[in-house]
Design an enzyme around this catalytic site. Sequence first.
Site, mmCIF file in Angstrom:
data_model
loop_
_atom_site.group_PDB
_atom_site.id
_atom_site.type_symbol
_atom_site.label_atom_id
_atom_site.label_comp_id
_atom_site.label_asym_id
_atom_site.label_seq_id
_atom_site.Cartn_x
_atom_site.Cartn_y
_atom_site.Cartn_z
ATOM 1 N N LYS A 170 -0.213 1.153 8.823
ATOM 2 C CA LYS A 170 0.951 0.560 8.160
ATOM 3 C C LYS A 170 1.372 1.478 7.021
ATOM 4 O O LYS A 170 0.758 1.500 5.953
ATOM 5 C CB LYS A 170 0.657 -0.829 7.596
ATOM 6 C CG LYS A 170 1.961 -1.532 7.111
ATOM 7 C CD LYS A 170 1.750 -2.502 5.988
ATOM 8 C CE LYS A 170 1.812 -1.875 4.620
ATOM 9 N NZ LYS A 170 3.154 -1.371 4.224
ATOM 10 N N GLU A 378 -0.921 3.383 -16.126
ATOM 11 C CA GLU A 378 -0.405 4.411 -15.222
ATOM 12 C C GLU A 378 1.110 4.246 -15.121
ATOM 13 O O GLU A 378 1.600 3.242 -14.590
ATOM 14 C CB GLU A 378 -1.048 4.291 -13.839
ATOM 15 C CG GLU A 378 -0.612 5.385 -12.893
ATOM 16 C CD GLU A 378 -1.269 5.277 -11.526
ATOM 17 O OE1 GLU A 378 -1.597 6.327 -10.939
ATOM 18 O OE2 GLU A 378 -1.454 4.141 -11.043
#
Length: 504
Positions: A170, A378
Amino acid sequence: MRECLKFYIGGEWLDPAGSSTLEVINPATETPAGRVALGTPKDVDRAVKAARDAFADWSTTSVATRIGLLERILVEYQKRYDDMADAISTEMGAPLDLAKRSQARLALEHLRAAVRVLGSYRFCEPRGTTMVVREPIGVCGLITPWNWPMNQIGCKVAPALATGCTIVLKPSEIAPFSAYIFAEIMHSAGVPAGVFNLVNGDGPTVGAAISGHREVDMVSFTGSTRAGIEVTRNAAPTVKRVHLELGGKSPNIILEDADFESAVTAGVLAVMRNSGQSCNAPTRMLVPRARMGQVIATARATVEKTVVGDPRTEVDVGPVASKAQWTKIQALIEKGVLEGATIVAGGPGRPAGLPKGYFVRPTVFANVTPEMVIAREEIFGPVLSIMAYETVEHAIELANGTEYGLAAYIWGADLVQVRAVASRLRAGQVILNGAPPDFMAPFGGYKQSGNGREWGDHAFAEFLETKAVVGFASPIAAEQQCSENSYQPRRQLTPGDISNEVVT
């Protein structure tokens, strides 16, 4: 316009079980570049069944057969190389030069590494009269991100195939074009039906169906730490193996004796590369406090030379991949301003002359302190935080003072000191003085940057189970069996198999 409206299952392109589609947006223009079908759990069931049915045969093929397939994939990939680079640039905004030079190339490097490793890999090891055997784990669900699409597909698919596993992939629904081309490459290379399957869709639907599926033996996921936690939760009831490559907030320590002009310039450019959308980007630059003024001047000059713009032209930085990503980055840049960090270059908003597209101004903050959000989270954009340290010991403390541990960087002239600092950093990969990538080196993280390793021979272990066969034979006989690579039963070839076997 590219249309990705079928799924590759059992060696065929099949219509999805549902009818939902998603527009794929070109981040440079904010206009549709194509559509992708969104899968359902029923599509995952079909793909997993195809992979399960194919596993019995594929898992017992010879090493030569698997090398042959990998080599044919390499040939077919090279035929589609320019199309692959074009697709990557369109779907996630990488400058076309970067897409050709790095983005598309990385899958080739992982395929080549798998061939190299497989040629001499020991799938069995005699220990006295016991045979320790490494066998393919089974059906593997691979869930990959949009930021380096072919790198992540290549570094998972190559070792999975090499070790005899079957695959349900996927890719990200944000950047599906490159994966679609990859599936076409696999078909052209003659991958046996069911060995490789592709189902497009989103994480909460298709990703969750894969990670929680009882017939999936292992799931390998690359993405955010938040999403990795959800994958682990979904997988827990079936006690399957979970491999995670997650986020990072990588330190870049510049020691007092380093060449500051080179080190700072390289550090800034590394953060701006791929619009900062790299999990191992050196986003925290740690410098001696007394050198902060020099570092700021060099960083500012480097950013001023950096060209942002249309990825189809000669630019250094393209857009970030999506509106959601752009919005998140803007909020974090504004947070850095509010918290009092010094803006060296860039700042909120789009670059001048770029009113459309998800472009971010390359931004450098200085005098960043550890408690600031921009030092901890992040950002995943072209944003660098420069932090001051007092001593080398303080630099190490700052470097390790994060929940992440994917990568770290060190610059210095005294290699004894550089290596000593490297030994104390809690990171899965430490890069010294700008060393180039090593595709045989293990890649993965400590702490909340994940578990397990990718790249080279270490990647093989993620896709193998270990079996001890006690009382197998005498040590000499066992060693002979291993040398002949004949422990696992090998089926006889039939005429229909010849296209999938190495011809010697």
